[in-house]
Design an enzyme around this catalytic site. Structure first.
Site, PDB file in Angstrom:
ATOM      1  CD  GLU A 419     -43.936 -32.359  24.088  1.00  0.00           C
ATOM      2  OE1 GLU A 419     -43.025 -33.148  24.394  1.00  0.00           O
ATOM      3  OE2 GLU A 419     -44.859 -32.652  23.299  1.00  0.00           O
ATOM      4  CD  GLU A 496     -46.108 -36.075  27.965  1.00  0.00           C
ATOM      5  OE1 GLU A 496     -45.343 -36.742  27.231  1.00  0.00           O
ATOM      6  OE2 GLU A 496     -46.721 -35.060  27.575  1.00  0.00           O
TER       7      GLU A 496
END
Length: 992
Positions: A419, A496
């Site tokens: 991220e 994820e």
């Protein structure tokens, strides 16, 4: 560094000065001086509060505190009050103004001093000072001589100590700053903690570095071995098992008949590097080849499926400082729960963890120490990933990741970080890795739109429909046709998914079905491994003994925080497996056992990568109404990986089933087959269960015709119906035999789970629920009508201010004569009818009641032994289960709905006052608690829950699904509990 400001390194973009080039982590027989232990410590409030001469060898630090190294200074003093600052949790936002590379002047700074002795004969002229992890920036002095400074908190840093080290007494001084320019690269969804949190040592340095290169050809079973060595003298290689003795490490050595390394067979060959100077370095060598073949992720020529978890380093008392025993516990628990892969989110772990992955067998996505998520709220403005000024910092972190961990066969993928947007620095990092190590793949989810510089198409938290579309190559196209073609040729992974926050996650079975059906899908990693709760104690209700609980974001007075979003793991903070982990183990079991009652067959499907099923023993059990009536071993031929074996039931199973049929108990008869380890493995003992399957082989016969109904008779203030007493005004059941009761009444509210309260992709479910008043529904009785065959109670459930409601008709009946066991049964048939336009699903639909008590024994026949919900029930097997009310409570870090037993056929709740019998028609969901839903809803921590002297029962027709909405999709359509006309029944009784 600005010579006018000795602390310019804190905000300088440089990753450090005076450091040695990164190298592999390895052990050697050269001497090492460990510096772990108590250090003198002072916490300064910032750069204006530093001790000017603290690095001088003769500085008097006797008045300073002692602090353990390694440790995180904010964790000192816990579980009481933190002694040095306090932990702080944010998921995305930086806890300081975003003005890179500047950080607050009020910058807590730890000043550390450690005196140590260097024994005579220690080779000081070749000594290095090694820090395994320091958060976030630090500078180092040895005997008053400044060695340098560094950043990159979760990466090894070494300094040349040869010019400053001396025999006898030495003094090491380290200044550690909580915030630095490096903090902008370390926004990794975790507690902000500081200090020297991994080990420190002084080590003699001979061989500088080495890189073990291996490959395996699955078509010839040949292995290739070459070791690049950087050393001042000649070095030889020996691997006795491979017939290599005192050879040139560079080889290449081509060996026939190699046993390759994999997660299932982590074969390691023991070797040794020996220098002419006499240094000996042990090696553990694993042969494997990682490749993408026709868009499929393969190792050693066979596809792999990642049954993985994201793992932060965490301990509830020591934070990110872990012992090797704790790391081993993690690895063993993963293996014992069928997990085969780890993403080291979002930084390289302690290198000893990777040693354990090599030994016990886990595929590893080793991730860089990088996340800049806090720039996303500002539209990624000034994001370091695309700023050339940060290039050196990115390449430094990448090199230190790869160089330290390059010799681990378990590491099959390098992950750039998490991220951090996109940009030239990430592309440069990927290019550097390809130059340095082309034997592994490169991962980074943030570039999923183009995948221009990665080898895997990685996504997080997408739904099952989109996941299936990915395998079909139907993901949204990119602007660049070349990027688009490249991406569609890549294996896909879920880096994820299945956000394991609170009760849940739901829907894991649906994901796994899609993954196993599509070859492009290489599996994924649940977010995440462990709840990051911090152990605290607090006095409760004036009690002298404080109660322990787990703190989360906001519990330390943080200015900004993200609450319990840090408690999102498959393990509770004390490493107790949660129901989510038990569910995941079942969902990903590598062997599928299917029972076909119609054909009288058992099939065993082997989903392993390479291992056949011969390492397992299979056993069968036949149970009649939960009572064992036969069991034995089951001979199953060794089934090759990817194959299925089908066999007829053995004669012993048939005989047990025939006996059950003759017994004609009128109950369900189930056949269960389990697969357990036949012998000890490194990660579990013989008998450890790997997989199981069940089949209903005898259904109960039709129920006999009901006995004549008993009349309901009004007696002033109450209505009598068989053994039951009802309040004549409210129609509430107040007594059954000798048991005092209250209820049941229609109930639609549950203590919101985290997946109800939060939503990553839209409005959280809690908003519409509260707007509809589902948390404050009033139960208004419209009629209580006894008659010759029973009692009818009519009511309406609605919230103040709402024109919508739920009409409910309770029809109570009782038999006029006892059954064969001498029990008189009381039956409730409920019909619920929505009134008005219901646009929101219901949290639950059932009835709630209570009886006196603080605890009780609970026995039930149905799925168990643990909790289960409609979209999280794979791990619950049908049988007779015994527990207590206390043991049925799940200690979520933030209290919420939990502990449901799904599709219970019958239950027995035994208190000192008597026994309540419950039967579903045919099933009912059962929850029993020592506190009310209101108390559970209001509680913020476990210590807020106090027994109220009442046992609260919930008998539910259905629950709204759990889903994963806190950071992912909500429940899929089949698991949404719509408000529609519904009928359900339940029977009650007393006695044994």
């Amino acid at each position: 560094m600005n010579g006018l400001d000795p602390h310019a390194y804190v905000e300088d973009l440089s990753p450090g000065t005076g450091r040695l080039r990164p190298r592999a982590a390895f052990t050697t027989d050269l001497p090492t001086i460990t510096l772990d232990g108590d250090w003198s410590f002072r916490l300064a409030s910032g750069l204006d509060d530093l001790t000017g001469d603290f690095a001088a060898p003769d500085f008097d630090d006797t008045a300073w505190d002692l602090l353990a190294v390694p440790s995180c200074w904010q964790m000192t003093g816990l579980p009481g009050e933190p002694r040095y600052g306090a932990p702080a949790y944010t998921n995305i936002l930086y806890p300081f103004p975003v003005d890179p590379p500047r950080v607050p002047r009020e910058n807590p700074t730890g000043e550390y001093r450690r005196a140590f002795d260097v024994p005579d004969g220690f080779p000081a002229s070749a000594a290095v000072l090694r820090f395994e992890g320091v958060d976030s920036a630090f500078a180092v002095w040895l005997n008053g001589i400044r060695l340098g400074d560094g950043k990159g908190s979760r990466l090894t840093t070494e300094f040349d100590a040869s010019a400053a080290l001396r025999p006898g007494r030495n003094v090491l001084a380290v200044r550690v700053h909580q915030w630095s320019s490096g903090s902008y690269l370390e926004d990794q969804d975790m507690w902000w903690l500081s200090g020297i949190f991994r080990s420190v040592s002084v080590a003699a340095r001979g061989v500088e570095d080495f890189f073990v290169h291996t490959a395996y050809d699955h078509t010839t079973r040949q292995g290739t071995l070459a070791v690049d060595v950087t050393a001042p003298t000649r070095v030889s290689l020996s691997v006795p098992e491979l017939g290599i003795s005192a050879a040139d490490p560079a080889g290449p050595h081509v060996i026939d008949g190699i046993e390759p390394w994999s997660d299932e067979r982590p074969r390691l060959y023991t070797g040794e590097l020996v220098s002419e100077a006499g240094e000996r370095i042990p090696l553990r060598i694993g042969f494997r080849t990682v490749a993408v073949v026709d868009g499929v992720l393969t190792v050693n020529g066979r596809p792999i499926s990642l049954r993985g978890v994201n793992r932060h380093e965490w301990h509830p008392l020591t934070g990110r400082t872990l012992t090797e025993d704790t790391m081993l516990t993690d690895v063993l628990l993963m293996k014992q729960h069928n997990i085969n892969a780890v993403r080291t989110s979002h930084y390289p772990p302690d290198h000893r963890f990777l040693d354990l992955c090599d030994e016990h067998g886990l595929w590893v996505f080793c991730e860089g120490d990088l996340e800049t998520h806090g720039f996303e709220p500002g539209g990624w403005r000034r994001n370091p990933s695309d700023d050339p000024a940060w290039r050196e910092a990115y390449l430094d972190r990448t090199a230190r990741l790869v160089e330290r961990d390059k010799n681990h066969p378990s590491v099959v993928v390098w992950s750039l970080g998490n991220e951090s947007g996109t940009g030239v620095n990430l592309a440069a990092a990927a290019a550097w890795i390809r130059w340095r190590d082309d034997s592994r793949l490169i991962h980074y989810e943030g570039d999923f739109a183009s995948c221009a510089y990665v080898d895997l198409y990685s996504r997080m938290y997408i739904g099952v429909d989109e996941l299936a579309a990915v395998d079909r190559g139907q993901e949204a196209p990119t602007a660049d046709p070349a990027d688009d073609a490249h991406r569609r040729a890549l294996p896909a992974v879920l880096c994820e998914y299945g956000h394991a926050m609170g009760t849940g996650p739901g829907g894991l079975s649906e994901y796994q079905q899609v993954i196993e059906a599509h070859p492009r899908l290489a599996g994924g990693f649940i977010w995440e491994w462990i709840d990051h709760g911090i152990t605290r104690t607090a006095p409760i209700n004036g009690q002298e003994e404080p109660r322990s609980y787990y703190a989360y974001g906001g519990d330390f007075g943080e200015e900004i925080h993200d609450g319990n979003f840090v408690a999102d793991g498959l393990l509770f903070p004390d490493r107790t497996p949660s129901p989510g982990l038990v569910e995941y183990k079942k969902v990903i079991e590598p062997v599928r056992i299917h029972i076909d009652p119609a054909a009288g067959q058992i099939s065993v499907r082997n989903l392993h990568h390479v291992r056949d099923s011969g390492y397992l023993d299979c056993r069968w059990t036949v149970e009649d109404g939960g009572e064992p009536v036969g069991s034995g071993g089951l001979s199953v031929p060794a089934t090759a990986a990817g194959a299925t074996t089908t066999l007829a039931w053995p004669a012993e199973v048939t005989a047990a089933l025939d006996a059950a049929r003759k017994n004609d108990s009128g109950d369900q008869v189930w056949l269960t087959v389990t697969a357990v380890l036949a012998a000890d493995e490194t990660w579990a003992g013989a008998g450890h269960e790997i997989a199981w399957g069940q089949g209903l082989v005898v259904a109960p016969a039709a129920s006999p015709a009901p006995a004549p109904p008993a009349p309901a008779i009004a007696h002033g203030g109450y209505v009598a119906l068989g053994p039951a007493r009802f309040d004549a005004r409210t129609g509430v059941l107040t007594r059954l035999g000798d048991l005092e009761l209250d209820g049941p009444m229609l109930d639609v509210w549950r203590a919101p789970i985290d997946n109800d309260l939060l939503s990553a992709f839209g409005e959280a479910q809690i908003g519409p629920w509260l707007a509809a008043g589902l948390d404050r529904m009033r139960h208004d009785v419209l009629g209580v009508e006894p008659d010759a065959s029973g009692l009818t109670v009519t009511a309406r459930l609605a919230a103040a201010g709402s024109s919508c409601g739920l009409g409910v008709v309770y029809r109570w009946t009782a038999c006029d004569t006892p059954d064969a066991a001498g029990r008189t049964r009381l039956r409730l048939d409920a019909v619920v009818t929505p009134d008005g336009p219901w646009s929101v699903p219901l949290p639950r639909l059932g009835v709630a009641m209570s009886l006196p008590g603080t605890d009780a024994e609970v026995e039930w026949f149905g799925p168990g032994p643990g909790e289960a919900y409609r979209d999280s029930r794979a791990a619950a097997r049908v049988g007779r289960h015994l527990s207590t009310v206390s043991a049925m409570q799940i200690p979520q870090v933030r209290p919420q709905e939990n502990g449901n037993r799904h599709q219970v056929r019958r239950a027995r709740i035994t208190t000192p006052d008597g026994t309540l019998l419950i039967s579903g028609d045919p099933v009912i969901d059962l929850t029993v608690r020592p506190w009310s839903t209101e108390a559970l809803t209001a509680a913020s921590h476990q210590h807020d829950l106090v027994r109220d002297g009442t046992l609260h029962l919930h008998l539910d027709h259905a629950h709204h699904g759990l889903g994963s909405a806190a950071c992912g999709p909500g429940p899929t359509a089949p698991h949404v509990l719509a408000a529609v006309t519904t009928a359900f029944g339940v029977e009650f009784g007393t006695g044994r």
